[in-house]
Write a protein that holds these residues in place. Sequence first.
Motif, PDB file in Angstrom:
ATOM      1  N   GLU A 168       0.822  -1.211   0.000  1.00 39.56           N
ATOM      2  CA  GLU A 168       0.000   0.000   0.000  1.00 39.56           C
ATOM      3  C   GLU A 168       0.858   1.264   0.000  1.00 39.56           C
ATOM      4  O   GLU A 168       0.457   2.300  -0.541  1.00 39.56           O
ATOM      5  CB  GLU A 168      -0.964   0.011   1.180  1.00 39.56           C
ATOM      6  CG  GLU A 168      -0.334  -0.168   2.541  1.00 39.56           C
ATOM      7  CD  GLU A 168      -0.292  -1.627   2.979  1.00 39.56           C
ATOM      8  OE1 GLU A 168      -0.316  -1.846   4.209  1.00 39.56           O
ATOM      9  OE2 GLU A 168      -0.241  -2.514   2.100  1.00 39.56           O
ATOM     10  N   VAL A 169       2.048   1.204   0.581  1.00 41.36           N
ATOM     11  CA  VAL A 169       2.964   2.347   0.515  1.00 41.36           C
ATOM     12  C   VAL A 169       3.571   2.448  -0.877  1.00 41.36           C
ATOM     13  O   VAL A 169       3.682   3.531  -1.448  1.00 41.36           O
ATOM     14  CB  VAL A 169       4.064   2.228   1.586  1.00 41.36           C
ATOM     15  CG1 VAL A 169       5.132   3.318   1.389  1.00 41.36           C
ATOM     16  CG2 VAL A 169       3.451   2.340   2.979  1.00 41.36           C
ATOM     17  N   ALA A 170       3.958   1.310  -1.442  1.00 43.40           N
ATOM     18  CA  ALA A 170       4.511   1.304  -2.795  1.00 43.40           C
ATOM     19  C   ALA A 170       3.530   1.889  -3.802  1.00 43.40           C
ATOM     20  O   ALA A 170       3.927   2.516  -4.787  1.00 43.40           O
ATOM     21  CB  ALA A 170       4.895  -0.114  -3.209  1.00 43.40           C
ATOM     22  N   ALA A 171       2.241   1.716  -3.546  1.00 40.18           N
ATOM     23  CA  ALA A 171       1.218   2.225  -4.463  1.00 40.18           C
ATOM     24  C   ALA A 171       1.090   3.738  -4.402  1.00 40.18           C
ATOM     25  O   ALA A 171       0.569   4.351  -5.335  1.00 40.18           O
ATOM     26  CB  ALA A 171      -0.128   1.589  -4.146  1.00 40.18           C
ATOM     27  N   LYS A 172       1.584   4.371  -3.308  1.00 36.45           N
ATOM     28  CA  LYS A 172       1.381   5.802  -3.122  1.00 36.45           C
ATOM     29  C   LYS A 172       2.644   6.648  -3.272  1.00 36.45           C
ATOM     30  O   LYS A 172       2.549   7.863  -3.397  1.00 36.45           O
ATOM     31  CB  LYS A 172       0.796   6.064  -1.725  1.00 36.45           C
ATOM     32  CG  LYS A 172      -0.601   5.507  -1.523  1.00 36.45           C
ATOM     33  CD  LYS A 172      -1.205   5.986  -0.215  1.00 36.45           C
ATOM     34  CE  LYS A 172      -0.475   5.462   0.979  1.00 36.45           C
ATOM     35  NZ  LYS A 172      -1.136   5.839   2.251  1.00 36.45           N
ATOM     36  N   VAL A 173       3.816   6.031  -3.248  1.00 38.99           N
ATOM     37  CA  VAL A 173       5.048   6.819  -3.248  1.00 38.99           C
ATOM     38  C   VAL A 173       5.195   7.647  -4.532  1.00 38.99           C
ATOM     39  O   VAL A 173       4.688   7.275  -5.592  1.00 38.99           O
ATOM     40  CB  VAL A 173       6.293   5.923  -3.080  1.00 38.99           C
ATOM     41  CG1 VAL A 173       6.307   5.267  -1.727  1.00 38.99           C
ATOM     42  CG2 VAL A 173       6.376   4.885  -4.205  1.00 38.99           C
ATOM     43  N   ARG A 174       5.888   8.758  -4.399  1.00 41.85           N
ATOM     44  CA  ARG A 174       6.210   9.596  -5.553  1.00 41.85           C
ATOM     45  C   ARG A 174       7.363   8.939  -6.308  1.00 41.85           C
ATOM     46  O   ARG A 174       8.414   8.681  -5.715  1.00 41.85           O
ATOM     47  CB  ARG A 174       6.630  10.991  -5.099  1.00 41.85           C
ATOM     48  CG  ARG A 174       5.601  11.739  -4.269  1.00 41.85           C
ATOM     49  CD  ARG A 174       6.286  12.840  -3.464  1.00 41.85           C
ATOM     50  NE  ARG A 174       5.358  13.652  -2.706  1.00 41.85           N
ATOM     51  CZ  ARG A 174       4.872  13.341  -1.509  1.00 41.85           C
ATOM     52  NH1 ARG A 174       5.217  12.176  -0.935  1.00 41.85           N
ATOM     53  NH2 ARG A 174       4.062  14.148  -0.880  1.00 41.85           N
ATOM     54  N   LEU A 175       7.191   8.710  -7.579  1.00 40.61           N
ATOM     55  CA  LEU A 175       8.241   8.095  -8.378  1.00 40.61           C
ATOM     56  C   LEU A 175       9.095   9.168  -9.047  1.00 40.61           C
ATOM     57  O   LEU A 175       8.586  10.214  -9.461  1.00 40.61           O
ATOM     58  CB  LEU A 175       7.646   7.189  -9.447  1.00 40.61           C
ATOM     59  CG  LEU A 175       6.848   5.976  -8.977  1.00 40.61           C
ATOM     60  CD1 LEU A 175       6.337   5.196 -10.179  1.00 40.61           C
ATOM     61  CD2 LEU A 175       7.683   5.073  -8.067  1.00 40.61           C
ATOM     62  N   PRO A 176      10.391   8.913  -9.197  1.00 36.39           N
ATOM     63  CA  PRO A 176      11.234   9.805  -9.981  1.00 36.39           C
ATOM     64  C   PRO A 176      11.032   9.540 -11.464  1.00 36.39           C
ATOM     65  O   PRO A 176      10.144   8.764 -11.843  1.00 36.39           O
ATOM     66  CB  PRO A 176      12.647   9.411  -9.539  1.00 36.39           C
ATOM     67  CG  PRO A 176      12.523   7.946  -9.277  1.00 36.39           C
ATOM     68  CD  PRO A 176      11.132   7.752  -8.690  1.00 36.39           C
ATOM     69  N   GLU A 177      11.822  10.151 -12.304  1.00 31.99           N
ATOM     70  CA  GLU A 177      11.836   9.832 -13.732  1.00 31.99           C
ATOM     71  C   GLU A 177      13.123   9.104 -14.064  1.00 31.99           C
ATOM     72  O   GLU A 177      14.170   9.352 -13.461  1.00 31.99           O
ATOM     73  CB  GLU A 177      11.714  11.107 -14.578  1.00 31.99           C
ATOM     74  CG  GLU A 177      10.334  11.735 -14.517  1.00 31.99           C
ATOM     75  CD  GLU A 177      10.131  12.795 -15.590  1.00 31.99           C
ATOM     76  OE1 GLU A 177      11.044  12.995 -16.410  1.00 31.99           O
ATOM     77  OE2 GLU A 177       9.065  13.409 -15.589  1.00 31.99           O
ATOM     78  N   TRP A 178      13.014   8.203 -15.026  1.00 31.94           N
ATOM     79  CA  TRP A 178      14.193   7.482 -15.507  1.00 31.94           C
ATOM     80  C   TRP A 178      14.430   7.865 -16.965  1.00 31.94           C
ATOM     81  O   TRP A 178      13.563   7.677 -17.813  1.00 31.94           O
ATOM     82  CB  TRP A 178      13.991   5.977 -15.364  1.00 31.94           C
ATOM     83  CG  TRP A 178      14.037   5.556 -13.932  1.00 31.94           C
ATOM     84  CD1 TRP A 178      15.151   5.386 -13.165  1.00 31.94           C
ATOM     85  CD2 TRP A 178      12.927   5.251 -13.074  1.00 31.94           C
ATOM     86  NE1 TRP A 178      14.807   4.999 -11.884  1.00 31.94           N
ATOM     87  CE2 TRP A 178      13.448   4.919 -11.804  1.00 31.94           C
ATOM     88  CE3 TRP A 178      11.541   5.243 -13.262  1.00 31.94           C
ATOM     89  CZ2 TRP A 178      12.634   4.562 -10.725  1.00 31.94           C
ATOM     90  CZ3 TRP A 178      10.735   4.895 -12.191  1.00 31.94           C
ATOM     91  CH2 TRP A 178      11.268   4.558 -10.952  1.00 31.94           C
ATOM     92  N   ASN A 179      15.589   8.410 -17.234  1.00 32.65           N
ATOM     93  CA  ASN A 179      15.956   8.862 -18.572  1.00 32.65           C
ATOM     94  C   ASN A 179      17.297   8.245 -18.921  1.00 32.65           C
ATOM     95  O   ASN A 179      18.103   7.959 -18.045  1.00 32.65           O
ATOM     96  CB  ASN A 179      16.042  10.395 -18.572  1.00 32.65           C
ATOM     97  CG  ASN A 179      16.205  10.974 -19.960  1.00 32.65           C
ATOM     98  OD1 ASN A 179      16.249  10.252 -20.947  1.00 32.65           O
ATOM     99  ND2 ASN A 179      16.297  12.279 -20.030  1.00 32.65           N
TER     100      ASN A 179
END
Length: 337
Positions: free
Chosen positions: A291-302
């Motif tokens: 449930e935490v993994a579903a809400k965390v802010r993700l970075p960008e991968w470039n």
Amino acid sequence: MTRHGARPTTRSSGRAAAAAVLALPVLLLGCSSDPEEEQQGGGGGGQGTETIALGIIPIIDVAPVYLGQEQGFFEDQGIELDLSAGQGGAAIVPGVASGSIDIGFGNNLSLVVAASNELPLQVLCSAVDSTGDPERDPFTIVTADPAITRPADLAGKTVATNTINAIGDTVVKASVRADGGDPNAVTFVELPFPNMAAALAAGDVDAAWLVEPFVTLAEGQGIRVLTTPLNDFTDVQVEVSTYFTSTAYAAENPELVERFTTAMVQSLNYAQENPDAVRAILPTYLDIPEEVAAKVRLPEWNTEVSQETFEMYTELPEAQGLLGGEVDLDTLLAQVN
């Protein structure tokens, strides 16, 4: 942002936000290969397997490594990853420079500082970007003190960071300076990410440089995001971290380095294009519930390496007196130019 499926190129377009490099608790740090099953000296396509000792920080940013293993991108290149965890980029850099680690993940500020001290390192490919979105950036300053309403208010306060004289305190100081405060009046203490929320709640520190998933966890305890500091002092969209090796390892293993870069670029692209897969894999190597993994802010991968970011990172540590001498970006970025 343009993304590439082959070798990365150096980019000079803007980005925005910075990075964090701290240790998180780990349930699984990848699997070392079985020596009896491993064949040295091979390439991709079933010609044998070569092992790469890869130093990482167990944070959300390295999810592409685990996805790349899951999707078979490294296996397709004849690579077995032997993963080891470090406290931060500043801790992994010496291991790569000494040869105890083949390739490392680390923040670009630490690489610039290392280059200024003539450590022979070379960037291989990008690792993670901030989002450039102040509302959803995963690299933050947090506080529980209602009297702290802006970065300038941190002057005279105590701020926790994962490592001293590294990216965390450098970015906090830059944010305070940009807001008209005195960055030299901020006191920094070193704490692991998992301990920061408790220290804030107890009043042991006034604020903290915090990354995900601990931002989301802290918010559940009444701690709030004060600012996303890399949006405070630059209009450049910042490339936070890269994967790097030593000049000696690159010279001795050019074909293996090329294969690693190919697999890593595939992994970065896959992570960027499949955020649900990122969230699904996080609990397999981080000690967080689904449930935490579903809400965390993700970075960008470039996949592109930002020359502009590296130039900015030569200015920030210089203002803090962290550079040992001139920074030779031509050598540091030789593999991607």
